[in-house]
Design a protein around this motif. Structure first.
Motif, short mmCIF file in Angstrom:
data_model
loop_
_atom_site.label_atom_id
_atom_site.label_comp_id
_atom_site.label_asym_id
_atom_site.label_seq_id
_atom_site.Cartn_x
_atom_site.Cartn_y
_atom_site.Cartn_z
N CYS A 1 -37.04 30.32 2.22
CA CYS A 1 -37.48 29.88 0.91
C CYS A 1 -36.70 28.89 0.00
CB CYS A 1 -37.32 31.05 -0.16
SG CYS A 1 -38.35 32.47 0.08
N LYS A 2 -35.24 28.88 0.46
CA LYS A 2 -34.44 27.86 -0.07
C LYS A 2 -35.13 26.46 0.68
CE LYS A 2 -30.14 30.07 -1.12
NZ LYS A 2 -28.87 30.43 -0.49
N ILE B 1 -38.11 25.37 -1.10
CA ILE B 1 -37.77 24.95 -2.27
C ILE B 1 -37.19 23.45 -2.28
CG2 ILE B 1 -36.71 25.39 -4.65
CD1 ILE B 1 -37.13 28.15 -3.87
N LYS B 2 -36.19 23.25 -1.59
CA LYS B 2 -35.86 21.81 -1.35
C LYS B 2 -36.83 21.15 -1.04
CE LYS B 2 -31.02 23.41 -0.68
NZ LYS B 2 -30.16 24.11 -0.07
N LEU C 1 -37.44 21.64 -7.00
CA LEU C 1 -37.06 22.86 -7.84
C LEU C 1 -38.08 23.09 -9.02
CD1 LEU C 1 -35.14 25.18 -7.61
CD2 LEU C 1 -33.71 23.79 -9.39
N GLU C 2 -38.34 22.07 -9.74
CA GLU C 2 -39.27 22.23 -10.71
C GLU C 2 -40.72 22.62 -10.63
OE1 GLU C 2 -37.88 21.96 -13.80
OE2 GLU C 2 -36.19 21.62 -12.75
N HIS C 3 -40.96 22.06 -9.35
CA HIS C 3 -42.55 22.19 -9.32
C HIS C 3 -42.98 23.10 -8.24
CE1 HIS C 3 -42.79 18.56 -11.55
NE2 HIS C 3 -41.83 18.03 -10.46
N ILE C 4 -42.28 24.14 -8.00
CA ILE C 4 -42.65 25.09 -7.13
C ILE C 4 -43.45 26.32 -7.76
CG2 ILE C 4 -40.44 26.77 -7.45
CD1 ILE C 4 -41.68 25.86 -3.97
N THR C 5 -44.42 26.66 -6.88
CA THR C 5 -45.36 27.85 -7.44
C THR C 5 -45.19 28.87 -6.55
OG1 THR C 5 -47.16 26.89 -6.44
CG2 THR C 5 -46.78 25.98 -8.44
#
Lengths: 134, 384
Positions: free
Chosen positions: A84-85, A88-89, A93-97
């Motif tokens: 997951c990390k 996300i990277k 970080l901001e736009h993960i759904t």
């Protein structure tokens, strides 16, 4: 041509006694279809019953808990979190759904389940089915 | 053709020329075969996939929430701190980088006695050396008491009574292990050697007239006839079937009947061991008192067998505690090595149960006395 027409409509019923080979084939497929449609509903009914029983008796919850515990203790959860990390990277970080995560995680998650856990769970499910399937 | 509404079943039956019953049966069989293994397996796999997907979904929600709330990446701090607390994997060092048995071989000099003591033994040594701490006074008292006892006999009741407050076992093991090192008695290791000695207490201290096991039984084979006699006067003595040990409870122990006790006495002491006073004594205590008291008094002046000789020099209190549990017998072969009946009354009241420990020194051929300290004390009061 006649054959083609007949092939298109396998549901047609034929009264004639003479059964050319191609008719037999369609008949067979008709038979199969009919048979399946009759048994499909029975099977789906059975499945529905089983699922209902599973939920009502609390067995589903229990199995869920067992699975969760096993996955945590065998390190699957940590592996997945690491994945997951990365996702996300990658995505930011901001736009993960949630959907992003689900799409990325689920196939890998399914594949990474250790065999022992899988076997154990299947064993329990089979035991339940053996006990409660009509 | 399109307009026809034809029952498909009929058509198929017709076409394939199978009977209706056949057909129906085949259709009916379907549900049963629907439960066959392949279907069940498929179902099981489906359920399993559902469960796994649930787990994955749960994880996704958890991670997503952590990301949005901002605590997902908290465990990753800057690189420097990460390096500082990294797990160490070198030989001779633990994962924090500390040396593990650094103090193992170090010795410390005791400020009191100037000896070199090992580090792990330093604290207990200091305790004893300086005379502070919980156990040191106890040990000192013991040493004093036992050094006094060495000159007397081991039937030192008063110490017993004092120590009885703490620990039942204290008195017993003290007497039994008098000759052994007393250091071990208060240290944590004591209990190990004690347990080990339990079964041996009786036999190892054979020469002593009384043996006390806080085991539940004594093995009669290891005892000599005099010891057996003395045992039987005060204890139930019934031999257990399973363990072949004598019951060490009182004469009136509820587990065994008088018949059993009599049988044991006959067995161990020969047929000359007649009935116990218990049976009658139970019924009427009062009528017994005076005659029994008199015989008891007379017994007080008798000297009997050599094995009581160590008890002769016992303190009066101690020895007359023995008389505590002695109920006068009907037949007479009293054998009390007591030289002071007068002192008896004083200590009688006290030592009802503790007498059972110590009265083995008295050997009587016949039955055991009845253990009724209160009535006994009344006897003595009357007599005296």
């Amino acid at each position: 041509m006649a054959a083609r027409r007949r092939n298109h409509r396998p549901k047609r019923c034929f009264l004639s006694e003479a059964t050319p080979p191609i008719l037999v084939k369609t008949e067979t497929s008709a038979f199969n279809f009919l048979w399946k449609s009759k048994t499909m509903s029975k099977e789906s009914r059975m499945r529905a019953t089983i699922n209902q029983k599973l939920t009502e008796m609390g067995e589903r919850e229990r199995l869920k808990e067992i699975l969760r515990a096993r996955l945590t203790e065998c390190g699957w959860k940590d592996q997945m979190k690491a994945h997951c990390k990365e996702v996300i990277k990658e995505k930011g970080l901001e736009h993960i759904t949630v959907d992003d995560l689900v799409v990325e995680i689920t196939p890998k998650g399914r594949a990474l389940v250790p065999d022992s856990v899988k076997k154990d769970l299947l064993h329990r499910i089979r035991a339940f089915l053996a006990q409660h399937a009509s | 053709m399109t307009g026809m509404k034809i029952d498909l079943d009929q058509v198929l039956i017709h076409i394939f020329k199978i009977s209706i019953t056949d057909f129906q049966m085949k259709m009916e069989d379907m549900p049963l075969s629907g439960l066959d293994n392949t279907r069940l397996e498929a179902l099981a796999h489906d359920i399993y996939s559902e469960l796994v997907e649930d787990a994955c979904l749960g994880l996704c929600f958890e991670v997503h929430r952590a990301v949005k709330q901002g605590y997902f990446f908290l465990d990753e701090t800057d690189q420097e701190s990460m390096k500082e607390f990294e797990i160490v994997d070198q030989p001779g060092v633990d994962i924090f980088g500390q040396v593990y048995n650094q103090w193992k071989n170090k010795e410390c000099e005791c400020p009191n006695c100037k000896r070199l003591i090992a580090a792990s033994r330093f604290a207990p040594h200091l305790e004893k050396c300086l005379g502070m701490g919980r156990n040191s006074s106890r040990i000192a008292n013991r040493r004093l008491a036992s050094s006094n006892n060495m000159s007397k006999s081991e039937s030192d009741q008063e110490d017993n009574d004092d120590l009885n407050d703490n620990d039942w076992s204290y008195g017993a093991e003290k007497k039994a292990k008098k000759r052994k090192s007393e250091k071990s008695q208060n240290s944590p290791r004591r209990s190990k050697s004690l347990k080990h000695k339990n079964g041996e207490l009786g036999s190892s201290v054979g020469a002593e007239s009384y043996k006390y096991n806080y085991n539940t039984g004594i093995s009669y084979e290891t005892l000599g006839p005099d010891e057996v006699r003395s045992l039987l006067t005060t204890q139930c003595g019934v031999i257990s079937e399973h363990t072949k040990k004598m019951c060490t409870r009182s004469q009136r122990c509820p587990q065994h009947t008088d018949e059993q006790r009599r049988a044991v006495r006959v067995f161990l002491l020969g047929p000359s061991a007649p009935a116990l006073p218990d049976a009658d004594a139970v019924v009427e205590t009062d009528s017994f008192d005076i005659p029994e008291g008199q015989t008891l008094m007379s017994r007080l002046q008798w000297e009997d067998s050599p094995d009581i000789s160590p008890t002769d020099s016992a303190s009066s209190k101690a020895s007359t505690n023995h008389s505590d549990s002695r109920k006068p017998k009907k037949k007479k072969k009293p054998s009390l090595g007591l030289n002071s009946g007068g002192g008896g009354s004083g200590s009688l009241a006290g030592g009802g149960s503790s007498s059972s420990q110590s009265n083995i020194s008295i050997s009587t051929k016949k039955k055991r006395p009845k253990l009724s300290a209160p009535s006994l004390s009344s006897i003595y009061d009357d007599l005296n």
